[in-house]
Design an enzyme around this catalytic site. Structure first.
Site, PDB file in Angstrom:
ATOM      1  N   TYR A  67       1.484  36.800  42.112  1.00 59.58           N
ATOM      2  CA  TYR A  67       2.010  35.735  42.956  1.00 59.58           C
ATOM      3  C   TYR A  67       2.817  36.326  44.106  1.00 59.58           C
ATOM      4  O   TYR A  67       3.694  37.178  43.900  1.00 59.58           O
ATOM      5  CB  TYR A  67       2.906  34.785  42.154  1.00 59.58           C
ATOM      6  CG  TYR A  67       3.363  33.600  42.980  1.00 59.58           C
ATOM      7  CD1 TYR A  67       2.481  32.569  43.283  1.00 59.58           C
ATOM      8  CD2 TYR A  67       4.653  33.539  43.498  1.00 59.58           C
ATOM      9  CE1 TYR A  67       2.875  31.487  44.066  1.00 59.58           C
ATOM     10  CE2 TYR A  67       5.061  32.469  44.277  1.00 59.58           C
ATOM     11  CZ  TYR A  67       4.172  31.447  44.560  1.00 59.58           C
ATOM     12  OH  TYR A  67       4.560  30.389  45.341  1.00 59.58           O
ATOM     13  N   GLN A  82       2.671  25.566  40.123  1.00 60.99           N
ATOM     14  CA  GLN A  82       1.271  25.229  39.886  1.00 60.99           C
ATOM     15  C   GLN A  82       0.384  26.469  39.928  1.00 60.99           C
ATOM     16  O   GLN A  82      -0.637  26.536  39.222  1.00 60.99           O
ATOM     17  CB  GLN A  82       0.779  24.164  40.868  1.00 60.99           C
ATOM     18  CG  GLN A  82       0.929  24.485  42.338  1.00 60.99           C
ATOM     19  CD  GLN A  82       2.272  24.054  42.925  1.00 60.99           C
ATOM     20  OE1 GLN A  82       3.280  24.008  42.238  1.00 60.99           O
ATOM     21  NE2 GLN A  82       2.278  23.733  44.209  1.00 60.99           N
ATOM     22  N   ASN A 128      10.753  31.355  43.751  1.00 63.60           N
ATOM     23  CA  ASN A 128      11.966  30.552  43.641  1.00 63.60           C
ATOM     24  C   ASN A 128      12.211  30.155  42.185  1.00 63.60           C
ATOM     25  O   ASN A 128      11.524  30.618  41.263  1.00 63.60           O
ATOM     26  CB  ASN A 128      11.881  29.322  44.547  1.00 63.60           C
ATOM     27  CG  ASN A 128      10.713  28.416  44.186  1.00 63.60           C
ATOM     28  OD1 ASN A 128      10.161  28.471  43.090  1.00 63.60           O
ATOM     29  ND2 ASN A 128      10.331  27.561  45.122  1.00 63.60           N
ATOM     30  N   THR A 145      16.733  36.461  45.828  1.00 63.05           N
ATOM     31  CA  THR A 145      17.187  37.845  45.928  1.00 63.05           C
ATOM     32  C   THR A 145      18.699  37.984  45.851  1.00 63.05           C
ATOM     33  O   THR A 145      19.445  37.054  46.152  1.00 63.05           O
ATOM     34  CB  THR A 145      16.671  38.482  47.231  1.00 63.05           C
ATOM     35  OG1 THR A 145      16.883  39.900  47.176  1.00 63.05           O
ATOM     36  CG2 THR A 145      17.395  37.913  48.444  1.00 63.05           C
ATOM     37  N   GLN A 202      20.024  40.996  53.004  1.00 60.80           N
ATOM     38  CA  GLN A 202      19.534  40.209  51.878  1.00 60.80           C
ATOM     39  C   GLN A 202      19.862  38.729  52.036  1.00 60.80           C
ATOM     40  O   GLN A 202      19.100  37.856  51.602  1.00 60.80           O
ATOM     41  CB  GLN A 202      20.095  40.764  50.571  1.00 60.80           C
ATOM     42  CG  GLN A 202      19.620  42.167  50.259  1.00 60.80           C
ATOM     43  CD  GLN A 202      18.100  42.316  50.335  1.00 60.80           C
ATOM     44  OE1 GLN A 202      17.360  41.705  49.568  1.00 60.80           O
ATOM     45  NE2 GLN A 202      17.619  43.108  51.288  1.00 60.80           N
ATOM     46  N   HIS A 249      17.184  36.421  53.555  1.00 62.86           N
ATOM     47  CA  HIS A 249      16.040  35.897  52.810  1.00 62.86           C
ATOM     48  C   HIS A 249      16.116  34.395  52.591  1.00 62.86           C
ATOM     49  O   HIS A 249      15.111  33.692  52.710  1.00 62.86           O
ATOM     50  CB  HIS A 249      15.949  36.575  51.433  1.00 62.86           C
ATOM     51  CG  HIS A 249      15.252  37.892  51.439  1.00 62.86           C
ATOM     52  ND1 HIS A 249      13.892  38.010  51.492  1.00 62.86           N
ATOM     53  CD2 HIS A 249      15.737  39.156  51.387  1.00 62.86           C
ATOM     54  CE1 HIS A 249      13.555  39.293  51.472  1.00 62.86           C
ATOM     55  NE2 HIS A 249      14.655  40.006  51.409  1.00 62.86           N
ATOM     56  N   GLU A 299      19.980  42.839  41.014  1.00 63.83           N
ATOM     57  CA  GLU A 299      18.602  43.168  41.384  1.00 63.83           C
ATOM     58  C   GLU A 299      18.588  44.445  42.215  1.00 63.83           C
ATOM     59  O   GLU A 299      17.863  45.396  41.919  1.00 63.83           O
ATOM     60  CB  GLU A 299      18.005  42.011  42.178  1.00 63.83           C
ATOM     61  CG  GLU A 299      16.593  42.281  42.684  1.00 63.83           C
ATOM     62  CD  GLU A 299      16.117  41.232  43.671  1.00 63.83           C
ATOM     63  OE1 GLU A 299      14.895  41.146  43.882  1.00 63.83           O
ATOM     64  OE2 GLU A 299      16.956  40.509  44.250  1.00 63.83           O
ATOM     65  N   HIS A 300      19.374  44.451  43.282  1.00 60.17           N
ATOM     66  CA  HIS A 300      19.538  45.638  44.119  1.00 60.17           C
ATOM     67  C   HIS A 300      21.002  46.048  44.077  1.00 60.17           C
ATOM     68  O   HIS A 300      21.880  45.228  44.337  1.00 60.17           O
ATOM     69  CB  HIS A 300      19.197  45.347  45.586  1.00 60.17           C
ATOM     70  CG  HIS A 300      17.884  44.681  45.802  1.00 60.17           C
ATOM     71  ND1 HIS A 300      17.757  43.318  46.033  1.00 60.17           N
ATOM     72  CD2 HIS A 300      16.624  45.182  45.832  1.00 60.17           C
ATOM     73  CE1 HIS A 300      16.488  43.011  46.210  1.00 60.17           C
ATOM     74  NE2 HIS A 300      15.771  44.122  46.090  1.00 60.17           N
ATOM     75  N   ASP A 354      12.466  47.732  50.135  1.00 60.85           N
ATOM     76  CA  ASP A 354      11.629  46.564  50.395  1.00 60.85           C
ATOM     77  C   ASP A 354      10.271  46.949  50.968  1.00 60.85           C
ATOM     78  O   ASP A 354       9.291  46.230  50.773  1.00 60.85           O
ATOM     79  CB  ASP A 354      12.328  45.623  51.381  1.00 60.85           C
ATOM     80  CG  ASP A 354      13.425  44.803  50.733  1.00 60.85           C
ATOM     81  OD1 ASP A 354      13.434  44.687  49.498  1.00 60.85           O
ATOM     82  OD2 ASP A 354      14.289  44.285  51.468  1.00 60.85           O
ATOM     83  N   GLU A 374       8.345  45.133  -2.348  1.00 64.26           N
ATOM     84  CA  GLU A 374       8.231  43.934  -1.516  1.00 64.26           C
ATOM     85  C   GLU A 374       7.467  42.812  -2.226  1.00 64.26           C
ATOM     86  O   GLU A 374       7.199  41.777  -1.619  1.00 64.26           O
ATOM     87  CB  GLU A 374       7.546  44.286  -0.193  1.00 64.26           C
ATOM     88  CG  GLU A 374       8.390  45.218   0.667  1.00 64.26           C
ATOM     89  CD  GLU A 374       7.822  45.407   2.073  1.00 64.26           C
ATOM     90  OE1 GLU A 374       6.687  44.950   2.318  1.00 64.26           O
ATOM     91  OE2 GLU A 374       8.521  45.998   2.914  1.00 64.26           O
ATOM     92  N   HIS A 377      -1.196  44.945  -1.689  1.00 57.35           N
ATOM     93  CA  HIS A 377      -1.142  46.022  -0.700  1.00 57.35           C
ATOM     94  C   HIS A 377      -1.390  47.367  -1.375  1.00 57.35           C
ATOM     95  O   HIS A 377      -2.151  48.212  -0.868  1.00 57.35           O
ATOM     96  CB  HIS A 377       0.232  46.042  -0.012  1.00 57.35           C
ATOM     97  CG  HIS A 377       0.406  45.008   1.045  1.00 57.35           C
ATOM     98  ND1 HIS A 377       0.293  43.665   0.803  1.00 57.35           N
ATOM     99  CD2 HIS A 377       0.699  45.134   2.375  1.00 57.35           C
ATOM    100  CE1 HIS A 377       0.508  42.991   1.935  1.00 57.35           C
ATOM    101  NE2 HIS A 377       0.744  43.854   2.902  1.00 57.35           N
TER     102      HIS A 377
END
Length: 458
Positions: free
Chosen positions: A146, A210, A239, A262, A284, A287, A353-354, A387, A441, A446
């Site tokens: 995406y 979607q 988002n 971001t 940043q 953005h 994140e950064h 980036d 067990e 087994h």
């Protein structure tokens, strides 16, 4: 924790209400630090969840009919089918600005070199005579990538998603990006050109939650176009609705991380250059109005100087209104700490994140950080480098999730398959242990599955 009024703006520039959180003299625990550092107070995942659940359910039930309606409602475009024709991909690449093409090619080259080096090696471990256990790294069959739209154009995100998938050996790659009214209902032509440059020919004009639903569950063919086959892994930033959709389909598919709006944190001391600190915070904030820009410092003088620079630079930048809104929001501000020790603790609590390190001995300080999506060391490693052309990946965890998740990399698209290959003698050597553990067990069958191979009851 004390929150004080923001530093005053310069009289000749629009005000940036960059708030101050004072942690000095506060012996805060990790929980206290997490609560104190600036965080967004806008719509939460819980708020978005029901809307996203409705979208996912609708796409599953109605397929392309639902996608067509969402394209009209959210993007203002009419669609017959969201698959981008091959001719449009070729045209976008042919018409791409040569300087942009050259920059994309350089970014691709550096990203490939880094990604190709990330693939882990297969291993064979001999645990005894005839007892071999192997671990083989195998790519997933199909991925959905995406690339967001919104307030900016992100061909760099095409690179960051596609290159590690290719390096992993993924055979089938689909890409989705929101349809743009200004471009005839197709994704932005630079997005299409970047996809074509990387050899990706399955591109869809689908945005938001979607798109994630379509990737996770697939969409049956219609008279207008072919089937969109479901994928095994979904990656890419977006988002809050995209991040929420990824969380909700996790388990149906794998995801990289919940990469939302971001954020940047800068750990700086008195040696930092205020104009560079301010420039990086603004980069940043550019953005999104909800982007987070946080300065963590033990120097009041630096904080004051950065505030002056923020007002001056924000007034001069192209997206000044967006920048001022982001810098003035509850998700942004300066965090005053007692010393570098508390500064490192605040960084780990924030889990940015950064994270930029602008201190004396920056490399040594960076080595102490445990929680960050990516760390940028010193004056000449700004986030903008990551980036576009550092070779690193800019699809990174946000909102504190860097404390437990990683940025996009080759292993996102790989599975570790264990292979067990024992001879009769090797199995017999441990058969007694297996029988003992099976009995402990209360799973005697087994043990019998082992002893049956030697003609003896368990």
């Amino acid at each position: 924790m004390t929150i004080t009024p923001e530093f005053p703006a310069t009289p000749t520039a629009p005000a940036v209400s960059f708030r101050t959180v004072d942690l000095r003299g506060k012996g805060l625990t990790l929980a206290g630090l997490r609560a104190a550092v600036p965080r967004a107070q806008h719509q939460t995942v819980a708020d978005a969840e029901q809307k996203v659940l409705d979208i996912i359910g609708d796409v599953r039930r109605r397929g392309y009919d639902a996608l067509t309606e969402y394209a009209q409602r959210f993007d203002g475009v009419e669609q017959d089918h969201p698959l981008v024709p091959a001719a449009e991909l070729a045209r976008a690449l042919a018409e791409l600005d040569p300087a942009v093409r050259k920059a994309l090619e350089e970014s691709i080259s550096r990203a490939r070199r880094f990604a190709d080096s990330q693939r882990p090696r297969n291993i064979d471990v001999e645990l005894g005579d005839g007892a071999i256990v192997s671990q083989n790294w195998v790519p997933v069959a199909r991925v959905g990538l995406y690339v967001p739209g919104g307030l900016a154009v992100y061909p760099s995100s095409v690179i960051m998603n596609v290159v590690p998938a290719l390096a992993a050996g993924v055979a089938s790659i689909a890409l989705a990006s929101p349809p743009q009214k200004d471009f005839g209902g197709l994704p932005h032509p630079t997005i299409l050109a970047a996809a074509a440059l990387l050899g990706i020919n399955e591109v869809y004009a689908i945005g938001g939650a979607q798109a994630i639903a379509a990737f996770a569950y697939g969409v049956d063919a219609t008279t207008a176009g072919p089937t969109l086959e479901p994928v095994d892994v979904v990656t890419g930033p977006g988002n809050i609705f995209v991040a929420t959709a990824k969380r909700l389909v996790k388990g149906v598919v794998g995801i990289d991380s919940e990469a939302g709006t971001t954020e940047i944190a800068i750990l700086a001391d008195s040696t930092a250059q205020p104009r560079l600190v301010a420039a990086d915070l603004i980069s940043q904030a550019e953005h999104d109005p909800k982007a987070a820009s946080v300065l963590i410092t033990d120097s009041e003088d630096l904080a004051a100087a950065v505030q002056i620079e923020l007002n001056t630079q924000a007034a001069a930048t192209k997206h000044s209104e967006r920048v001022r809104e982001a810098l003035s929001g509850p998700q942004s501000g300066v965090v005053l700490v007692e010393d570098l020790e508390q500064g490192v603790a605040a960084c780990d609590a924030y889990a940015a994140e950064h994270l930029e390190i602008m201190t004396a001995n920056a490399a040594a300080v960076a080595a102490r950080i445990r929680n960050a999506g990516a760390i940028f060391v010193g004056d000449y490693s700004p986030v903008s480098l990551g980036d576009y052309c550092a070779g690193s990946n800019h699809v990174l965890p946000t909102s504190g999730t860097a404390a437990f998740s990683s940025g996009l990399n080759v292993t996102t698209f790989l599975r570790a398959i264990q292979v067990i290959n024992y001879t009769k003698g090797a199995l017999q050597e441990v058969s007694g242990h297996i029988v003992s553990l099976a009995g402990a067990e209360d799973l005697p069958a087994h043990g019998q599955a082992v002893t049956a191979r030697f003609g003896k009851p368990a």
